[in-house]
Motif scaffolding. Structure first.
Motif, PDB file in Angstrom:
ATOM      1  N   GLY A 146       0.808  -1.211   0.000  1.00 21.92           N
ATOM      2  CA  GLY A 146       0.000   0.000   0.000  1.00 21.92           C
ATOM      3  C   GLY A 146       0.839   1.256   0.000  1.00 21.92           C
ATOM      4  O   GLY A 146       0.304   2.367   0.015  1.00 21.92           O
ATOM      5  N   GLY A 147       2.162   1.097  -0.004  1.00 18.88           N
ATOM      6  CA  GLY A 147       3.059   2.248   0.045  1.00 18.88           C
ATOM      7  C   GLY A 147       3.948   2.196   1.268  1.00 18.88           C
ATOM      8  O   GLY A 147       3.790   1.337   2.146  1.00 18.88           O
ATOM      9  N   LEU A 148       4.877   3.116   1.360  1.00 17.39           N
ATOM     10  CA  LEU A 148       5.824   3.111   2.476  1.00 17.39           C
ATOM     11  C   LEU A 148       5.174   3.412   3.813  1.00 17.39           C
ATOM     12  O   LEU A 148       5.735   3.112   4.873  1.00 17.39           O
ATOM     13  CB  LEU A 148       6.944   4.125   2.205  1.00 17.39           C
ATOM     14  N   ASP A 149       3.975   4.025   3.818  1.00 20.13           N
ATOM     15  CA  ASP A 149       3.289   4.294   5.073  1.00 20.13           C
ATOM     16  C   ASP A 149       2.535   3.072   5.593  1.00 20.13           C
ATOM     17  O   ASP A 149       2.014   3.079   6.712  1.00 20.13           O
ATOM     18  CB  ASP A 149       2.324   5.469   4.929  1.00 20.13           C
ATOM     19  N   GLY A 150       2.477   2.005   4.798  1.00 18.71           N
ATOM     20  CA  GLY A 150       1.820   0.786   5.251  1.00 18.71           C
ATOM     21  C   GLY A 150       0.318   0.899   5.351  1.00 18.71           C
ATOM     22  O   GLY A 150      -0.307   0.144   6.109  1.00 18.71           O
ATOM     23  N   ASN A 151      -0.274   1.803   4.597  1.00 17.34           N
ATOM     24  CA  ASN A 151      -1.730   1.955   4.599  1.00 17.34           C
ATOM     25  C   ASN A 151      -2.273   1.575   3.228  1.00 17.34           C
ATOM     26  O   ASN A 151      -1.821   2.090   2.210  1.00 17.34           O
ATOM     27  CB  ASN A 151      -2.131   3.398   4.924  1.00 17.34           C
ATOM     28  N   GLY A 152      -3.267   0.688   3.207  1.00 17.31           N
ATOM     29  CA  GLY A 152      -3.800   0.199   1.947  1.00 17.31           C
ATOM     30  C   GLY A 152      -3.183  -1.136   1.599  1.00 17.31           C
ATOM     31  O   GLY A 152      -2.741  -1.896   2.468  1.00 17.31           O
ATOM     32  N   GLY A 153      -3.113  -1.438   0.315  1.00 20.10           N
ATOM     33  CA  GLY A 153      -2.521  -2.687  -0.113  1.00 20.10           C
ATOM     34  C   GLY A 153      -3.421  -3.892   0.148  1.00 20.10           C
ATOM     35  O   GLY A 153      -4.586  -3.768   0.527  1.00 20.10           O
ATOM     36  N   ILE A 154      -2.853  -5.076  -0.029  1.00 18.69           N
ATOM     37  CA  ILE A 154      -3.599  -6.325   0.108  1.00 18.69           C
ATOM     38  C   ILE A 154      -4.209  -6.504   1.507  1.00 18.69           C
ATOM     39  O   ILE A 154      -5.394  -6.830   1.625  1.00 18.69           O
ATOM     40  CB  ILE A 154      -2.696  -7.525  -0.233  1.00 18.69           C
ATOM     41  N   PRO A 155      -3.453  -6.303   2.603  1.00 19.00           N
ATOM     42  CA  PRO A 155      -4.052  -6.531   3.927  1.00 19.00           C
ATOM     43  C   PRO A 155      -5.278  -5.670   4.213  1.00 19.00           C
ATOM     44  O   PRO A 155      -6.211  -6.121   4.888  1.00 19.00           O
ATOM     45  CB  PRO A 155      -2.893  -6.197   4.886  1.00 19.00           C
ATOM     46  N   GLY A 164     -16.377  -6.883   7.549  1.00 15.81           N
ATOM     47  CA  GLY A 164     -17.096  -6.214   8.624  1.00 15.81           C
ATOM     48  C   GLY A 164     -16.224  -5.480   9.611  1.00 15.81           C
ATOM     49  O   GLY A 164     -16.729  -4.714  10.437  1.00 15.81           O
ATOM     50  N   HIS A 165     -14.925  -5.693   9.555  1.00 16.86           N
ATOM     51  CA  HIS A 165     -14.033  -4.981  10.467  1.00 16.86           C
ATOM     52  C   HIS A 165     -12.615  -5.008   9.908  1.00 16.86           C
ATOM     53  O   HIS A 165     -12.293  -5.795   9.018  1.00 16.86           O
ATOM     54  CB  HIS A 165     -14.074  -5.616  11.866  1.00 16.86           C
ATOM     55  N   HIS A 166     -11.785  -4.140  10.470  1.00 12.19           N
ATOM     56  CA  HIS A 166     -10.394  -4.047  10.048  1.00 12.19           C
ATOM     57  C   HIS A 166      -9.543  -4.977  10.898  1.00 12.19           C
ATOM     58  O   HIS A 166      -9.956  -5.447  11.945  1.00 12.19           O
ATOM     59  CB  HIS A 166      -9.936  -2.595  10.195  1.00 12.19           C
ATOM     60  N   ARG A 167      -8.338  -5.240  10.444  1.00  7.77           N
ATOM     61  CA  ARG A 167      -7.385  -6.135  11.102  1.00  7.77           C
ATOM     62  C   ARG A 167      -7.966  -7.544  11.235  1.00  7.77           C
ATOM     63  O   ARG A 167      -7.968  -8.141  12.312  1.00  7.77           O
ATOM     64  CB  ARG A 167      -6.986  -5.589  12.477  1.00  7.77           C
ATOM     65  N   SER A 168      -8.452  -8.069  10.135  1.00 12.84           N
ATOM     66  CA  SER A 168      -8.937  -9.445  10.122  1.00 12.84           C
ATOM     67  C   SER A 168      -7.766 -10.397   9.973  1.00 12.84           C
ATOM     68  O   SER A 168      -6.794 -10.114   9.272  1.00 12.84           O
ATOM     69  CB  SER A 168      -9.930  -9.644   8.978  1.00 12.84           C
ATOM     70  N   LEU A 169      -7.869 -11.560  10.610  1.00 18.48           N
ATOM     71  CA  LEU A 169      -6.819 -12.563  10.492  1.00 18.48           C
ATOM     72  C   LEU A 169      -6.739 -13.111   9.076  1.00 18.48           C
ATOM     73  O   LEU A 169      -5.695 -13.605   8.643  1.00 18.48           O
ATOM     74  CB  LEU A 169      -7.091 -13.712  11.472  1.00 18.48           C
ATOM     75  N   ILE A 174      -0.290 -14.568   6.996  1.00 14.54           N
ATOM     76  CA  ILE A 174       0.284 -15.249   5.843  1.00 14.54           C
ATOM     77  C   ILE A 174      -0.804 -15.807   4.929  1.00 14.54           C
ATOM     78  O   ILE A 174      -0.519 -16.197   3.789  1.00 14.54           O
ATOM     79  CB  ILE A 174       1.236 -16.385   6.268  1.00 14.54           C
ATOM     80  N   LEU A 175      -2.052 -15.845   5.416  1.00 16.73           N
ATOM     81  CA  LEU A 175      -3.146 -16.334   4.573  1.00 16.73           C
ATOM     82  C   LEU A 175      -3.324 -15.459   3.334  1.00 16.73           C
ATOM     83  O   LEU A 175      -3.604 -15.961   2.239  1.00 16.73           O
ATOM     84  CB  LEU A 175      -4.450 -16.388   5.373  1.00 16.73           C
ATOM     85  N   SER A 176      -3.173 -14.148   3.501  1.00 19.01           N
ATOM     86  CA  SER A 176      -3.321 -13.254   2.350  1.00 19.01           C
ATOM     87  C   SER A 176      -2.219 -13.503   1.328  1.00 19.01           C
ATOM     88  O   SER A 176      -2.460 -13.543   0.121  1.00 19.01           O
ATOM     89  CB  SER A 176      -3.316 -11.787   2.793  1.00 19.01           C
ATOM     90  N   ASP A 245     -10.977 -10.985  14.869  1.00 16.81           N
ATOM     91  CA  ASP A 245     -11.678 -12.244  14.694  1.00 16.81           C
ATOM     92  C   ASP A 245     -10.930 -13.428  15.306  1.00 16.81           C
ATOM     93  O   ASP A 245     -11.095 -14.564  14.864  1.00 16.81           O
ATOM     94  CB  ASP A 245     -11.948 -12.510  13.213  1.00 16.81           C
ATOM     95  N   LEU A 246     -10.113 -13.161  16.331  1.00 15.56           N
ATOM     96  CA  LEU A 246      -9.471 -14.257  17.037  1.00 15.56           C
ATOM     97  C   LEU A 246     -10.487 -14.934  17.963  1.00 15.56           C
ATOM     98  O   LEU A 246     -11.354 -14.269  18.541  1.00 15.56           O
ATOM     99  CB  LEU A 246      -8.286 -13.751  17.858  1.00 15.56           C
ATOM    100  N   PRO A 247     -10.406 -16.260  18.137  1.00 11.64           N
ATOM    101  CA  PRO A 247     -11.371 -16.968  18.993  1.00 11.64           C
ATOM    102  C   PRO A 247     -11.115 -16.800  20.482  1.00 11.64           C
ATOM    103  O   PRO A 247     -11.821 -17.386  21.302  1.00 11.64           O
ATOM    104  CB  PRO A 247     -11.188 -18.426  18.556  1.00 11.64           C
ATOM    105  N   PHE A 248     -10.113 -16.015  20.851  1.00  6.43           N
ATOM    106  CA  PHE A 248      -9.792 -15.798  22.264  1.00  6.43           C
ATOM    107  C   PHE A 248      -9.256 -14.390  22.422  1.00  6.43           C
ATOM    108  O   PHE A 248      -8.905 -13.727  21.450  1.00  6.43           O
ATOM    109  CB  PHE A 248      -8.762 -16.829  22.750  1.00  6.43           C
ATOM    110  N   SER A 249      -9.204 -13.921  23.650  1.00  6.25           N
ATOM    111  CA  SER A 249      -8.711 -12.572  23.926  1.00  6.25           C
ATOM    112  C   SER A 249      -7.294 -12.637  24.489  1.00  6.25           C
ATOM    113  O   SER A 249      -6.905 -13.620  25.122  1.00  6.25           O
ATOM    114  CB  SER A 249      -9.636 -11.866  24.926  1.00  6.25           C
TER     115      SER A 249
END
Length: 279
Positions: A146-155, A164-169, A174-176, A245-249
């Protein structure tokens, strides 16, 4: 391809050359797909599944090797530190380990310099072969990060995928990288498989993909993985936030550790693959 049969002349006249070419490529691909037997698709699907498994196993193996190396290094450093403390020779220990760290840093810098020189030489001697791969590598990195600022891109596609939310597993791991690499390899395999079904007056890009597609896709997927690793590294350190979306906290430090491990695994995988990319 008869674009006029699909679009009215007014619409065509307002389109850019790039848009018209994209429509032509799409039409030629659809035509080839329609002419291809279903059994060919079935065999292609089996190969795609095998590639996905192979790419996943390779990433897990690289992550395991990285964890083992870090663990061995930590244990050895702890043993040497304890030995120095018992011998009351901490100052010499710090001096020796600092000198070793400096030496290793210089070795890494030297390797980077040699790699850069190798790429520059290849670009000078054979620009027609080297430049496209280097461009695909760079394009892949920018698309993945997404660029050098790390915003955007594949993740950050979790914003558009309806998760439905950001920072999905699913996207911040490595899944992406696994999905992207599998799709890249699968696409070029599909193009080579249906090449004989493409129109005779097809766009020249298809012949380029058939003849050099594997090298170009390898460079692109390597750049994508490096970009994803960079993005995850930024998120794990400079922009920390919890997975949703982790199954535990767990505390935020745990989320950072998981994301950092994924960044390291994808980065190591990209680095090892880059050694085989002919640039």
């Amino acid at each position: 391809m008869d674009i006029e049969a699909e679009l009215n002349p007014v619409a065509i006249s307002t389109m850019s050359p790039g848009r018209l070419r994209a429509l032509r490529l799409q039409s030629e691909l659809v035509e080839a797909l329609r002419k291809t037997d279903r059994r060919v698709y079935a065999r292609w699907g089996v190969r795609l599944g095998r590639r996905c498994v192979f790419c996943g196993v390779r990433r897990v193996r690289n992550l395991s090797s990285l964890i083992a190396a870090v663990g061995t290094f930590s244990v050895e450093e702890a043993r040497l530190a304890v030995t120095a403390i018992r011998a009351k020779d901490v100052r010499s220990h710090v001096r020796d380990r600092s000198a070793l760290a400096m030496h290793r840093s210089m070795s890494v810098a030297s390797r980077i310099g040699r790699s850069t020189a190798t790429i520059a030489t290849a670009l000078y001697r054979n620009p027609a072969e080297t430049a496209p791969q280097l461009m695909m590598l760079t394009f892949g990195f920018l698309t993945g990060s997404g660029g050098l600022d790390g915003n955007g891109g594949i993740p950050d596609l979790d914003f558009q995928l309806g998760i439905g939310h950001h920072r999905s597993l699913l996207t911040h791991s490595i899944l992406s990288g696994l999905v992207v690499e599998t799709l890249c390899l699968g696409f070029i395999d599909l193009v080579c498989t249906i090449a004989d079904k493409l129109p005779e007056d097809r766009d020249p890009i298809w012949d380029v993909l058939v003849s050099r597609g594997n090298a170009l896709v390898a460079a692109a997927s390597t750049g994508l993985s490096a970009g994803i690793a960079y993005h995850l590294g930024v998120d794990a350190t400079l922009q920390p936030a919890a997975y949703h979306d982790l199954p535990f906290s767990m505390p935020i430090e745990g989320h950072q550790a998981v994301m950092g491990a994924n960044a390291a695994a994808e980065g190591v995988d990209a680095m090892k693959r880059n050694n085989s990319v002919e640039v």
